[in-house]
Design a protein around this motif. Structure first.
Motif, PDB file in Angstrom:
ATOM      1  N   GLY A   1      51.556  25.743  15.575  1.00  0.00           N
ATOM      2  CA  GLY A   1      50.767  26.260  14.466  1.00  0.00           C
ATOM      3  C   GLY A   1      50.025  27.528  14.837  1.00  0.00           C
ATOM      4  O   GLY A   1      49.931  28.467  14.031  1.00  0.00           O
TER       5      GLY A   1
ATOM      6  N   PRO B   1      48.327  25.609   9.966  1.00  0.00           N
ATOM      7  CA  PRO B   1      47.607  24.425  10.454  1.00  0.00           C
ATOM      8  C   PRO B   1      48.563  23.462  11.166  1.00  0.00           C
ATOM      9  O   PRO B   1      49.728  23.328  10.778  1.00  0.00           O
ATOM     10  CB  PRO B   1      47.047  23.781   9.180  1.00  0.00           C
ATOM     11  CG  PRO B   1      47.169  24.819   8.118  1.00  0.00           C
ATOM     12  CD  PRO B   1      48.317  25.702   8.496  1.00  0.00           C
TER      13      PRO B   1
ATOM     14  N   SER C   1      48.575  20.327  10.999  1.00  0.00           N
ATOM     15  CA  SER C   1      49.008  19.280  10.070  1.00  0.00           C
ATOM     16  C   SER C   1      50.218  19.719   9.251  1.00  0.00           C
ATOM     17  O   SER C   1      51.094  18.898   8.930  1.00  0.00           O
ATOM     18  CB  SER C   1      47.860  18.884   9.143  1.00  0.00           C
ATOM     19  OG  SER C   1      47.402  20.008   8.402  1.00  0.00           O
TER      20      SER C   1
END
Length: 266
Positions: free
Chosen positions: A239, A245, A247
């Motif tokens: 990332g 991000p 996630s």
């Protein structure tokens, strides 16, 4: 599978080194949103441990059966043939076939080069016959693996190059054959510039994240056995390189896994 139920695309939770701490290892991963753990197959003993693991942790273990180059190198041709006969009927119950491939490091290979090639070719045939994605282990054997796959054909169900840690040029060789790159702990090390270039330039629809637990730890785990929790370290580094991000990287990898392995979360 709902959001925040991510997948470790390759690990070895059946490894006996993890046995004493396995409940804690899985619990910690789940606390971080990682709820499914795709295994890598080694040989008949490991296949049984995987099946036991799937019973112990229902719905959390992805079965993957294959003859690892390590196992092939350590067993003679007759035993490899017996194991291949045992492998075929297991594959309909697995998500993938592997680990399979070649490892030509001298301390692994010894006298097994031709045996490794023969077993790899037979597993390519099996992958095509059962239409299961491959999990490829390829070390110091890039050119030979490509030569063999170009002769035999990459199975229609494709597969992953597990723990890819090569150059952008090598990455392109696999990507143009429709294979996914599974990236693990080595990407986290600051000095690994060649792999940083790969994850910067590769199409994200071919990216998977793996821990390879209990091996290949990123820096934070270097003094201990690796764990699926380290997937966050891998996602964080990718990332950082991609400007996204962690996630979101985990979500992309999970969706790619589900598409490749035809896994719907059940």
């Amino acid at each position: 599978m709902t959001k925040n139920q991510w997948i470790d695309a390759h690990c070895h939770l059946a490894d006996e080194r993890l046995e004493a701490q396995l409940d804690n290892v899985i619990s910690e991963a789940e606390g971080l949103g990682i709820h499914f753990f795709m295994q890598g197959g080694v040989g008949p003993e490991d296949w049984q441990r995987q099946r036991d693991l799937a019973q112990r942790y229902p719905g959390k273990i992805g079965l993957c059966f294959g003859l690892h180059p390590y196992w092939v190198a350590a067993h003679d041709e007759d035993l490899c043939e017996i194991a291949l006969d045992q492998l075929a009927p297991l594959l309909p119950h697995a998500l993938g076939i592997g680990e399979m491939g070649l490892d030509f490091r001298p301390h692994i290979m010894k006298d097994s080069r031709e045996r490794q090639i023969g077993v790899f070719e037979q597993q390519l045939e099996l992958a095509e016959a059962v239409q299961k994605p491959m999990v490829l282990h390829l070390v110091q054997a890039h050119e030979e693996a490509l030569r063999i796959m170009d002769i035999w054909g990459v199975p229609a169900s494709k597969g992953i190059v597990h723990s890819f840690n090569g150059s952008w040029g090598k990455a392109q060789d696999f990507l143009k054959r429709g294979l996914y790159l599974s990236i693990g702990g080595p990407v986290v090390w600051d000095q690994n510039e060649k792999l940083h270039q790969v994850v910067k330039d590769m199409p994200l629809e071919f990216l998977l994240l793996e821990s390879d637990s209990p091996d290949q730890p990123p820096p934070r785990f270097k003094q201990s056995l690796n764990q699926p929790a380290s997937l966050w370290d891998v996602a964080g580094k990718i990332g950082e390189i991609r400007g996204m991000p962690a996630s979101e990287i985990l979500e992309i990898s999970t969706e790619n896994f589900k598409r490749l392995f035809h896994y719907d979360g059940n």
